[in-house]
Design a protein around this motif. Structure first.
Motif, PDB file in Angstrom:
ATOM      1  N   MET A  55       2.858   3.562   3.952  1.00  0.00           N
ATOM      2  CA  MET A  55       2.555   2.805   5.151  1.00  0.00           C
ATOM      3  C   MET A  55       1.138   3.152   5.590  1.00  0.00           C
ATOM      4  SD  MET A  55       4.033   2.650   9.082  1.00  0.00           S
ATOM      5  CE  MET A  55       5.430   3.577   8.781  1.00  0.00           C
ATOM      6  N   GLN A  56       0.419   2.138   6.026  1.00  0.00           N
ATOM      7  CA  GLN A  56      -0.892   2.305   6.607  1.00  0.00           C
ATOM      8  C   GLN A  56      -0.788   2.069   8.108  1.00  0.00           C
ATOM      9  OE1 GLN A  56      -2.834  -0.810   4.134  1.00  0.00           O
ATOM     10  NE2 GLN A  56      -4.516   0.661   4.064  1.00  0.00           N
ATOM     11  N   THR A  57      -1.718   2.633   8.845  1.00  0.00           N
ATOM     12  CA  THR A  57      -1.815   2.342  10.265  1.00  0.00           C
ATOM     13  C   THR A  57      -3.258   2.011  10.596  1.00  0.00           C
ATOM     14  OG1 THR A  57      -2.212   4.638  10.897  1.00  0.00           O
ATOM     15  CG2 THR A  57       0.081   3.890  10.887  1.00  0.00           C
ATOM     16  N   ALA A  58      -3.443   1.302  11.689  1.00  0.00           N
ATOM     17  CA  ALA A  58      -4.775   0.990  12.192  1.00  0.00           C
ATOM     18  C   ALA A  58      -4.708   1.005  13.710  1.00  0.00           C
ATOM     19  CB  ALA A  58      -5.238  -0.373  11.700  1.00  0.00           C
ATOM     20  N   THR A  59      -5.725   1.570  14.330  1.00  0.00           N
ATOM     21  CA  THR A  59      -5.842   1.555  15.780  1.00  0.00           C
ATOM     22  C   THR A  59      -7.209   0.981  16.104  1.00  0.00           C
ATOM     23  OG1 THR A  59      -4.486   3.540  15.946  1.00  0.00           O
ATOM     24  CG2 THR A  59      -5.761   2.941  17.889  1.00  0.00           C
ATOM     25  N   ASN A  60      -7.243  -0.073  16.938  1.00  0.00           N
ATOM     26  CA  ASN A  60      -8.527  -0.683  17.263  1.00  0.00           C
ATOM     27  C   ASN A  60      -9.121  -0.061  18.524  1.00  0.00           C
ATOM     28  OD1 ASN A  60      -7.259  -1.922  19.447  1.00  0.00           O
ATOM     29  ND2 ASN A  60      -7.190  -3.937  18.506  1.00  0.00           N
ATOM     30  N   SER A  61     -10.300  -0.530  18.908  1.00  0.00           N
ATOM     31  CA  SER A  61     -11.016   0.039  20.050  1.00  0.00           C
ATOM     32  C   SER A  61     -10.296  -0.202  21.375  1.00  0.00           C
ATOM     33  CB  SER A  61     -12.431  -0.525  20.120  1.00  0.00           C
ATOM     34  OG  SER A  61     -12.388  -1.930  20.274  1.00  0.00           O
ATOM     35  N   LEU A  62      -9.338  -1.138  21.399  1.00  0.00           N
ATOM     36  CA  LEU A  62      -8.556  -1.410  22.601  1.00  0.00           C
ATOM     37  C   LEU A  62      -7.317  -0.525  22.688  1.00  0.00           C
ATOM     38  CD1 LEU A  62      -8.683  -5.309  22.483  1.00  0.00           C
ATOM     39  CD2 LEU A  62     -10.078  -3.792  23.889  1.00  0.00           C
ATOM     40  N   GLY A  63      -7.075   0.254  21.645  1.00  0.00           N
ATOM     41  CA  GLY A  63      -5.895   1.116  21.615  1.00  0.00           C
ATOM     42  C   GLY A  63      -4.668   0.438  21.031  1.00  0.00           C
ATOM     43  N   ASP A  64      -4.819  -0.771  20.504  1.00  0.00           N
ATOM     44  CA  ASP A  64      -3.700  -1.460  19.866  1.00  0.00           C
ATOM     45  C   ASP A  64      -3.398  -0.794  18.523  1.00  0.00           C
ATOM     46  OD1 ASP A  64      -3.844  -3.286  21.971  1.00  0.00           O
ATOM     47  OD2 ASP A  64      -5.066  -4.695  20.833  1.00  0.00           O
ATOM     48  N   LEU A  65      -2.120  -0.733  18.178  1.00  0.00           N
ATOM     49  CA  LEU A  65      -1.680  -0.088  16.945  1.00  0.00           C
ATOM     50  C   LEU A  65      -1.093  -1.123  16.003  1.00  0.00           C
ATOM     51  CD1 LEU A  65      -0.876   2.470  15.266  1.00  0.00           C
ATOM     52  CD2 LEU A  65       1.298   2.386  16.511  1.00  0.00           C
ATOM     53  N   ALA A  66      -1.485  -1.053  14.735  1.00  0.00           N
ATOM     54  CA  ALA A  66      -0.891  -1.898  13.696  1.00  0.00           C
ATOM     55  C   ALA A  66      -0.266  -0.984  12.653  1.00  0.00           C
ATOM     56  CB  ALA A  66      -1.941  -2.782  13.047  1.00  0.00           C
ATOM     57  N   THR A  67       0.970  -1.294  12.259  1.00  0.00           N
ATOM     58  CA  THR A  67       1.600  -0.593  11.150  1.00  0.00           C
ATOM     59  C   THR A  67       1.705  -1.588  10.004  1.00  0.00           C
ATOM     60  OG1 THR A  67       3.855  -1.130  11.893  1.00  0.00           O
ATOM     61  CG2 THR A  67       2.910   0.961  12.637  1.00  0.00           C
ATOM     62  N   ILE A  68       1.355  -1.152   8.810  1.00  0.00           N
ATOM     63  CA  ILE A  68       1.255  -2.044   7.661  1.00  0.00           C
ATOM     64  C   ILE A  68       2.091  -1.479   6.522  1.00  0.00           C
ATOM     65  CG2 ILE A  68      -0.335  -3.119   6.021  1.00  0.00           C
ATOM     66  CD1 ILE A  68      -2.386  -1.975   8.507  1.00  0.00           C
ATOM     67  N   ASP A  69       3.119  -2.211   6.127  1.00  0.00           N
ATOM     68  CA  ASP A  69       3.959  -1.828   4.998  1.00  0.00           C
ATOM     69  C   ASP A  69       3.661  -2.762   3.834  1.00  0.00           C
ATOM     70  OD1 ASP A  69       5.591   0.305   6.065  1.00  0.00           O
ATOM     71  OD2 ASP A  69       6.554  -1.209   7.308  1.00  0.00           O
ATOM     72  N   THR A  70       3.571  -2.205   2.646  1.00  0.00           N
ATOM     73  CA  THR A  70       3.400  -3.006   1.435  1.00  0.00           C
ATOM     74  C   THR A  70       4.783  -3.296   0.875  1.00  0.00           C
ATOM     75  OG1 THR A  70       1.306  -1.900   0.987  1.00  0.00           O
ATOM     76  CG2 THR A  70       2.305  -3.110  -0.830  1.00  0.00           C
ATOM     77  N   VAL A  71       5.062  -4.572   0.660  1.00  0.00           N
ATOM     78  CA  VAL A  71       6.367  -4.998   0.161  1.00  0.00           C
ATOM     79  C   VAL A  71       6.158  -5.696  -1.184  1.00  0.00           C
ATOM     80  CG1 VAL A  71       8.396  -6.418   0.623  1.00  0.00           C
ATOM     81  CG2 VAL A  71       7.179  -5.322   2.518  1.00  0.00           C
ATOM     82  N   THR A  72       6.911  -5.265  -2.193  1.00  0.00           N
ATOM     83  CA  THR A  72       6.822  -5.893  -3.509  1.00  0.00           C
ATOM     84  C   THR A  72       8.169  -6.536  -3.828  1.00  0.00           C
ATOM     85  OG1 THR A  72       5.224  -4.238  -4.226  1.00  0.00           O
ATOM     86  CG2 THR A  72       6.309  -5.513  -5.946  1.00  0.00           C
ATOM     87  N   THR A  73       8.122  -7.821  -4.140  1.00  0.00           N
ATOM     88  CA  THR A  73       9.326  -8.572  -4.506  1.00  0.00           C
ATOM     89  C   THR A  73       9.079  -9.240  -5.855  1.00  0.00           C
ATOM     90  OG1 THR A  73       8.605 -10.643  -3.491  1.00  0.00           O
ATOM     91  CG2 THR A  73       9.748  -9.074  -2.060  1.00  0.00           C
ATOM     92  N   ALA A  74      10.086  -9.923  -6.364  1.00  0.00           N
ATOM     93  CA  ALA A  74       9.923 -10.655  -7.615  1.00  0.00           C
ATOM     94  C   ALA A  74       8.846 -11.735  -7.480  1.00  0.00           C
ATOM     95  CB  ALA A  74      11.252 -11.283  -8.028  1.00  0.00           C
ATOM     96  N   GLY A  75       8.656 -12.225  -6.263  1.00  0.00           N
ATOM     97  CA  GLY A  75       7.662 -13.266  -6.025  1.00  0.00           C
ATOM     98  C   GLY A  75       6.249 -12.750  -5.855  1.00  0.00           C
ATOM     99  N   GLY A  76       6.089 -11.440  -5.735  1.00  0.00           N
ATOM    100  CA  GLY A  76       4.760 -10.869  -5.581  1.00  0.00           C
ATOM    101  C   GLY A  76       4.728  -9.825  -4.484  1.00  0.00           C
ATOM    102  N   THR A  77       3.539  -9.343  -4.212  1.00  0.00           N
ATOM    103  CA  THR A  77       3.333  -8.304  -3.209  1.00  0.00           C
ATOM    104  C   THR A  77       2.753  -8.915  -1.949  1.00  0.00           C
ATOM    105  OG1 THR A  77       2.953  -6.675  -4.942  1.00  0.00           O
ATOM    106  CG2 THR A  77       2.148  -6.115  -2.752  1.00  0.00           C
ATOM    107  N   PHE A  78       3.190  -8.414  -0.779  1.00  0.00           N
ATOM    108  CA  PHE A  78       2.615  -8.859   0.486  1.00  0.00           C
ATOM    109  C   PHE A  78       2.653  -7.709   1.470  1.00  0.00           C
ATOM    110  CE2 PHE A  78       7.133  -9.797   0.908  1.00  0.00           C
ATOM    111  CZ  PHE A  78       7.432  -9.436   2.213  1.00  0.00           C
ATOM    112  N   TYR A  79       1.935  -7.882   2.577  1.00  0.00           N
ATOM    113  CA  TYR A  79       1.941  -6.890   3.648  1.00  0.00           C
ATOM    114  C   TYR A  79       2.822  -7.382   4.783  1.00  0.00           C
ATOM    115  CZ  TYR A  79      -2.148  -4.687   1.534  1.00  0.00           C
ATOM    116  OH  TYR A  79      -3.009  -4.052   0.688  1.00  0.00           O
ATOM    117  N   SER A  80       3.647  -6.496   5.303  1.00  0.00           N
ATOM    118  CA  SER A  80       4.430  -6.755   6.501  1.00  0.00           C
ATOM    119  C   SER A  80       3.766  -5.940   7.611  1.00  0.00           C
ATOM    120  CB  SER A  80       5.880  -6.315   6.296  1.00  0.00           C
ATOM    121  OG  SER A  80       6.610  -6.493   7.489  1.00  0.00           O
TER     122      SER A  80
END
Length: 83
Positions: free
Chosen positions: A1-26
């Motif tokens: 899992m990745q995280t990101a915090t912007n200058s406003l203090g907002d938090l994003a959590t990023i999960d990498t998901v791999t399926t038969a159809g391909g990879t994407f970020y949730s």
């Protein structure tokens, strides 16, 4: 899992998901504006058209560019991303 915090203090959590159809970020973005309770939810992937127009980039590089572009809409920069 990745995280990101912007200058406003907002938090994003990023999960990498791999399926038969391909990879994407949730992605979940938690903001004060939303009250911090219900995050904004994004699913970020790339299309086959991206592979054809950006043959010089790997699938992972294309996906990373989509992630950075999508997060930029919510005030995040590439520097905000952490592993």
């Amino acid at each position: 899992m990745q995280t990101a915090t912007n200058s406003l203090g907002d938090l994003a959590t990023i999960d990498t998901v791999t399926t038969a159809g391909g990879t994407f970020y949730s992605v979940k973005i938690y903001t004060e504006e939303a009250g911090g309770d219900e995050p904004y939810r994004l699913q970020i992937s790339h299309a086959d058209a991206d592979k054809k127009t950006r043959a010089d980039l790997s699938d992972n590089e294309i996906l990373q560019k989509h992630l950075a572009t999508s997060l930029a809409r919510y005030g995040f920069t590439a520097k905000d991303l952490k592993q």
